[in-house]
Design an enzyme around this catalytic site. Structure first.
Site, PDB file in Angstrom:
ATOM      1  N   ARG A 170       0.850  -1.193   0.000  1.00  0.00           N
ATOM      2  CA  ARG A 170       0.000   0.000   0.000  1.00  0.00           C
ATOM      3  C   ARG A 170       0.884   1.240   0.000  1.00  0.00           C
ATOM      4  O   ARG A 170       2.030   1.217   0.454  1.00  0.00           O
ATOM      5  CB  ARG A 170      -0.906   0.010   1.229  1.00  0.00           C
ATOM      6  CG  ARG A 170      -1.814  -1.211   1.367  1.00  0.00           C
ATOM      7  CD  ARG A 170      -2.585  -1.172   2.675  1.00  0.00           C
ATOM      8  NE  ARG A 170      -3.498  -2.294   2.835  1.00  0.00           N
ATOM      9  CZ  ARG A 170      -3.193  -3.440   3.457  1.00  0.00           C
ATOM     10  NH1 ARG A 170      -1.983  -3.585   3.995  1.00  0.00           N
ATOM     11  NH2 ARG A 170      -4.078  -4.402   3.566  1.00  0.00           N
ATOM     12  N   LYS A 194      -1.727  -2.785   8.138  1.00  0.00           N
ATOM     13  CA  LYS A 194      -2.898  -2.384   8.929  1.00  0.00           C
ATOM     14  C   LYS A 194      -2.915  -3.147  10.247  1.00  0.00           C
ATOM     15  O   LYS A 194      -2.537  -4.316  10.314  1.00  0.00           O
ATOM     16  CB  LYS A 194      -4.181  -2.673   8.143  1.00  0.00           C
ATOM     17  CG  LYS A 194      -4.389  -1.749   6.954  1.00  0.00           C
ATOM     18  CD  LYS A 194      -5.746  -1.975   6.308  1.00  0.00           C
ATOM     19  CE  LYS A 194      -6.011  -0.971   5.201  1.00  0.00           C
ATOM     20  NZ  LYS A 194      -7.331  -1.169   4.574  1.00  0.00           N
ATOM     21  N   HIS A 265      -2.532   2.340  -5.829  1.00  0.00           N
ATOM     22  CA  HIS A 265      -3.348   1.165  -5.531  1.00  0.00           C
ATOM     23  C   HIS A 265      -3.615   0.363  -6.795  1.00  0.00           C
ATOM     24  O   HIS A 265      -3.822  -0.854  -6.740  1.00  0.00           O
ATOM     25  CB  HIS A 265      -4.662   1.575  -4.864  1.00  0.00           C
ATOM     26  CG  HIS A 265      -5.129   0.602  -3.831  1.00  0.00           C
ATOM     27  ND1 HIS A 265      -4.495   0.439  -2.615  1.00  0.00           N
ATOM     28  CD2 HIS A 265      -6.145  -0.292  -3.838  1.00  0.00           C
ATOM     29  CE1 HIS A 265      -5.111  -0.497  -1.909  1.00  0.00           C
ATOM     30  NE2 HIS A 265      -6.109  -0.967  -2.639  1.00  0.00           N
ATOM     31  N   ARG A 268      -0.880  -1.954  -7.071  1.00  0.00           N
ATOM     32  CA  ARG A 268      -1.104  -3.054  -6.112  1.00  0.00           C
ATOM     33  C   ARG A 268      -2.032  -4.098  -6.729  1.00  0.00           C
ATOM     34  O   ARG A 268      -1.772  -5.306  -6.675  1.00  0.00           O
ATOM     35  CB  ARG A 268      -1.689  -2.487  -4.822  1.00  0.00           C
ATOM     36  CG  ARG A 268      -2.061  -3.518  -3.751  1.00  0.00           C
ATOM     37  CD  ARG A 268      -2.477  -2.752  -2.489  1.00  0.00           C
ATOM     38  NE  ARG A 268      -3.171  -3.561  -1.501  1.00  0.00           N
ATOM     39  CZ  ARG A 268      -2.559  -4.292  -0.566  1.00  0.00           C
ATOM     40  NH1 ARG A 268      -1.247  -4.347  -0.544  1.00  0.00           N
ATOM     41  NH2 ARG A 268      -3.257  -4.970   0.321  1.00  0.00           N
ATOM     42  N   HIS A 291      -3.696  -9.015   3.494  1.00  0.00           N
ATOM     43  CA  HIS A 291      -5.143  -9.041   3.669  1.00  0.00           C
ATOM     44  C   HIS A 291      -5.506  -9.906   4.880  1.00  0.00           C
ATOM     45  O   HIS A 291      -4.999 -11.033   5.016  1.00  0.00           O
ATOM     46  CB  HIS A 291      -5.835  -9.619   2.438  1.00  0.00           C
ATOM     47  CG  HIS A 291      -5.866  -8.694   1.268  1.00  0.00           C
ATOM     48  ND1 HIS A 291      -6.028  -9.111  -0.034  1.00  0.00           N
ATOM     49  CD2 HIS A 291      -5.765  -7.341   1.202  1.00  0.00           C
ATOM     50  CE1 HIS A 291      -6.029  -8.079  -0.843  1.00  0.00           C
ATOM     51  NE2 HIS A 291      -5.878  -6.989  -0.113  1.00  0.00           N
ATOM     52  N   TYR A 300      -9.187 -10.600  -7.033  1.00  0.00           N
ATOM     53  CA  TYR A 300      -8.183 -10.647  -8.094  1.00  0.00           C
ATOM     54  C   TYR A 300      -8.340 -11.864  -8.980  1.00  0.00           C
ATOM     55  O   TYR A 300      -7.909 -11.855 -10.131  1.00  0.00           O
ATOM     56  CB  TYR A 300      -6.777 -10.596  -7.482  1.00  0.00           C
ATOM     57  CG  TYR A 300      -6.538  -9.330  -6.712  1.00  0.00           C
ATOM     58  CD1 TYR A 300      -6.504  -8.103  -7.358  1.00  0.00           C
ATOM     59  CD2 TYR A 300      -6.386  -9.355  -5.330  1.00  0.00           C
ATOM     60  CE1 TYR A 300      -6.310  -6.934  -6.649  1.00  0.00           C
ATOM     61  CE2 TYR A 300      -6.196  -8.188  -4.619  1.00  0.00           C
ATOM     62  CZ  TYR A 300      -6.159  -6.980  -5.276  1.00  0.00           C
ATOM     63  OH  TYR A 300      -5.984  -5.817  -4.583  1.00  0.00           O
TER      64      TYR A 300
END
Length: 319
Positions: A170, A194, A265, A268, A291, A300
């Site tokens: 990210r 995150k 992004h 990404r 994730h 994806y």
């Protein structure tokens, strides 16, 4: 935007006791301040996420005229219906629904609500359009930089593009990288994602070469006392910011004819799609991208199938 704590500290009518410590009427905005501390220090959410949660709950409390006692499912549904009537996007409504459910569950655990009306709210689902991605030929065109003049900006920008595509990190994760987060021998970077979860992400030889050129020939020219350990710097020597990285990506894509415009992004998304097309398994891609849920990564696979169908229709004689 100031924090809820700052607003309360300026209010002479608010005392230092926690909500519910006395028999006085429950002050919903004091509860909001407690909720902010919970999000920051217990959930350890990012400042951006905390601001979004507080904005949504403040809007709810304004709708309720600051009253929290007796909050029920009818009032929650009425507020969301008003939002829908005002033309709010489905993605916004989905986020606000999730936020309200977190808030009411927290209030119920603390004893400020007798029940948890948020449990009765349906889970609004936001549309998930397929992300735009570069095909492999377009990616090569974007990454094939013109001959370097040795300018630090050119060296930095090339290293940024190579690393974004090589790792799928990210933009915030890229900006937070320090020099010591790059392991040149193992070809991995240490990323803080995150929820402050750390992961190691591999990268290839082109990215390593671009990083070496930047770190040896570019970064030392821009280093200042304020630079600290930051891997990527702005022209004034400070740590690079997300806005600058977005401008770098948009500018390079604009230079490549026939390439769709996208930000970091988009690279990404592109990295994840190309990994799957190259045979990587879904769990590995999930780990690389950081994730929490495999459901997030599965989008994806839809991108890859969509591209496969397009190629089939264009190439197969009986398509």
């Amino acid at each position: 935007m100031g924090t809820v704590d700052e607003a309360l500290n300026d209010d002479p009518n608010v005392n230092d006791s926690a909500p519910g410590d006395s028999n006085d009427d429950l002050n919903a905005y004091e509860v909001l301040a407690e909720f902010e501390r919970y999000l920051r220090f217990e959930r350890d959410l990012s400042p951006h996420t905390v601001r979004a949660y507080l904005s949504d709950i403040t809007a709810l409390l304004d709708h309720l005229n600051g009253r929290l006692e007796g909050l029920d499912i009818g009032e929650l549904r009425g507020w969301l219906a008003d939002q829908h009537g005002a033309g709010k996007a489905r993605a916004t409504l989905a986020r606000r629904t999730a936020c309200v459910r977190t808030f009411t569950a927290y209030c119920h655990r603390r004893g400020w609500l007798a029940g948890d009306p948020g449990l009765l709210l349906g889970s609004a689902k936001a549309p998930r359009p397929l992300p735009a991605v570069l095909d492999q030929k377009q990616a090569q065109t974007v990454l094939n930089a013109p001959p370097s003049t040795g300018d630090p900006k050119d060296l930095r920008d090339q290293a940024i593009l190579e690393l974004l595509y090589a790792t799928g990190v990210r933009v915030g994760e890229l900006c937070a990288l320090d020099v010591d987060d790059v392991d040149r021998d193992r070809h991995v970077i240490r990323v803080l994602g995150k929820g402050r979860k750390e992961r190691s992400v591999p990268f290839g030889i082109p990215a390593l070469r671009a990083l070496d050129r930047w770190c040896i020939n570019g970064r030392p020219i821009w280093v200042r006392e304020r630079s600290g350990p930051a891997l990527f710097l702005g022209v004034r020597g400070g740590r690079i910011d997300a806005g600058t990285v977005r401008r770098v990506v948009h500018a390079r894509l604009a230079e490549s004819e026939g390439t769709p415009d996208m930000g970091p992004h988009g690279l990404r998304h592109t990295a994840a799609t190309h990994l799957l097309e190259g045979g990587a398994d879904l769990r590995s891609v999930q780990e690389l991208l950081g994730h929490a849920s495999l459901n997030t990564t599965q989008i994806y696979t839809h991108v890859s199938i969509d591209r496969l169908r397009t190629a089939y229709r264009q190439a197969h004689p009986r398509a």
